[in-house]
Motif scaffolding. Sequence first.
Motif, PDB file in Angstrom:
ATOM      1  N   ARG A 115     -12.681   3.272 -12.836  1.00  0.00           N
ATOM      2  CA  ARG A 115     -12.049   2.407 -13.838  1.00  0.00           C
ATOM      3  C   ARG A 115     -10.963   1.568 -13.166  1.00  0.00           C
ATOM      4  O   ARG A 115     -10.491   1.904 -12.079  1.00  0.00           O
ATOM      5  N   GLU A 116     -10.584   0.492 -13.856  1.00  0.00           N
ATOM      6  CA  GLU A 116      -9.462  -0.303 -13.359  1.00  0.00           C
ATOM      7  C   GLU A 116      -8.180   0.512 -13.527  1.00  0.00           C
ATOM      8  O   GLU A 116      -7.912   1.051 -14.598  1.00  0.00           O
ATOM      9  N   GLU A 117      -7.395   0.567 -12.450  1.00  0.00           N
ATOM     10  CA  GLU A 117      -6.187   1.398 -12.469  1.00  0.00           C
ATOM     11  C   GLU A 117      -4.947   0.539 -12.293  1.00  0.00           C
ATOM     12  O   GLU A 117      -4.969  -0.495 -11.626  1.00  0.00           O
ATOM     13  N   ASN A 118      -3.851   1.005 -12.875  1.00  0.00           N
ATOM     14  CA  ASN A 118      -2.579   0.289 -12.790  1.00  0.00           C
ATOM     15  C   ASN A 118      -1.538   1.103 -12.031  1.00  0.00           C
ATOM     16  O   ASN A 118      -0.348   1.018 -12.314  1.00  0.00           O
ATOM     17  N   LEU A 119      -1.990   1.876 -11.065  1.00  0.00           N
ATOM     18  CA  LEU A 119      -1.055   2.716 -10.342  1.00  0.00           C
ATOM     19  C   LEU A 119      -1.494   2.858  -8.895  1.00  0.00           C
ATOM     20  O   LEU A 119      -2.650   2.639  -8.547  1.00  0.00           O
ATOM     21  N   THR A 120      -0.534   3.224  -8.061  1.00  0.00           N
ATOM     22  CA  THR A 120      -0.828   3.605  -6.679  1.00  0.00           C
ATOM     23  C   THR A 120      -0.691   5.123  -6.604  1.00  0.00           C
ATOM     24  O   THR A 120       0.355   5.679  -6.935  1.00  0.00           O
ATOM     25  N   ILE A 121      -1.749   5.787  -6.184  1.00  0.00           N
ATOM     26  CA  ILE A 121      -1.738   7.247  -6.157  1.00  0.00           C
ATOM     27  C   ILE A 121      -0.898   7.708  -4.969  1.00  0.00           C
ATOM     28  O   ILE A 121      -1.193   7.396  -3.812  1.00  0.00           O
ATOM     29  N   ASP A 122       0.150   8.447  -5.264  1.00  0.00           N
ATOM     30  CA  ASP A 122       1.105   8.876  -4.247  1.00  0.00           C
ATOM     31  C   ASP A 122       0.786  10.298  -3.788  1.00  0.00           C
ATOM     32  O   ASP A 122       1.039  11.277  -4.497  1.00  0.00           O
ATOM     33  N   LEU A 123       0.208  10.394  -2.590  1.00  0.00           N
ATOM     34  CA  LEU A 123      -0.031  11.685  -1.951  1.00  0.00           C
ATOM     35  C   LEU A 123       0.662  11.709  -0.592  1.00  0.00           C
ATOM     36  O   LEU A 123       0.146  12.276   0.380  1.00  0.00           O
ATOM     37  N   SER A 124       1.811  11.103  -0.542  1.00  0.00           N
ATOM     38  CA  SER A 124       2.536  10.991   0.723  1.00  0.00           C
ATOM     39  C   SER A 124       3.340  12.257   1.000  1.00  0.00           C
ATOM     40  O   SER A 124       3.772  12.968   0.089  1.00  0.00           O
ATOM     41  N   GLY A 125       3.525  12.535   2.305  1.00  0.00           N
ATOM     42  CA  GLY A 125       4.402  13.616   2.724  1.00  0.00           C
ATOM     43  C   GLY A 125       3.966  15.002   2.324  1.00  0.00           C
ATOM     44  O   GLY A 125       4.806  15.891   2.156  1.00  0.00           O
TER      45      GLY A 125
END
Length: 387
Positions: free
Chosen positions: A211-221
């Motif tokens: 789907r079209e998403e409006n977020l950046t998935i944060d899996l940092s650190g």
Amino acid sequence: MSDDQPAKKPFRWWHWALAAACTLAFTALLIWGPWWIEGHHLKEDGKLVSSAGIIVTGFRTMLVAIAAGGFTAAGLYYTRQKHQLEREQFQHAQQQFTESQKQFETTLQEAQKRDAEQAELTREGQVTDRYVEAIKLLGSGNLAERLGGIYSLKRIMHDSAKDHDSVVEVLAAYVRQHAPAVTAESDGASSDRPTMDVQAALTAVALRPNREENLTIDLSGVDLSGAVLKEAVLDLVDFRNTRLTKADLEGAVMHEAVLDGAHLLHANLHGAVLCGARLRDAKVDCANLMDADLSFAVATRASFHRASLNLAKLGEADFGMVDLSGASFQATGVQMTNLGGADLTGVYAMTQGQFYEAFLDDETRFDPAIAEDPEIVARIEECRDMF
């Protein structure tokens, strides 16, 4: 009957009087008419002529014919008026039916709309209840309950497009909380693989609906060493400084993913798509990148020591100052790839002339046999003139 429907006109008393008068006049004319109108032809010298009977009969026949014609005309007029009235009544009935049908359709549409809104409200209420229960389960100290919460959120994400982004954010936050990166204060060693609940949350995020998403998935650190993310969809995911040592990312799609400073040692990236990905200062030593697509990737100062890049595509990627020593380069495409300052000593299975179309500079290091190749020397000179 409505007001606009044609009404029958009342038959007034003078109509009857007129009809009676006409009947009497016609009878009188039928009896005495021949004598009044044709009297001078009926007698001669005070006596009836021999043709008097024919004249009287003809006259009376004419009157009867005229009367019959009049009755016929009146009947036709009445029939026409009746037909017109019936047609008007039929048109009026049709109009009423059309209006009733429109009213019925409008009422039906409004009822359907109300039912749909009520059903949507009911569904949203059910989803909200499920969402709240799932969040409660995530905070449980029991692994089975936490897994139940994760699978419930996964189901909500698939069922409800409206809750897609919020569920992804919750699952990503869960991973960050339960798979923290190794720090100087910790034991210093990463885990072999994520816990079952972390892996379940990762799988739910990686295999989420398209789907079209409006977020950046944060899996940092975070520490995702040994994670299984085969054929995962990880476009634009933020993996900065994340440990993905020995992670299985075979066939993963990671367009423009951010992997700056990430640890991908011994990771399996066979066939992965990393077009436009950022890998600045990343550790990709001994990783399997066979048949991977790294076109337009930016990997400056990264380390690909002894990595397998066989059949990989590095077209127009930026591998400036990258450690590629001991890497395997069999049939690897490096057209227009920036290898300025890169360490290419000890590269394995390199075809002759493989680097003739790459961008090279005086800091690019090769084994002596390659460094002395006249074509390589000429290519470095050509690139020097370009910049």
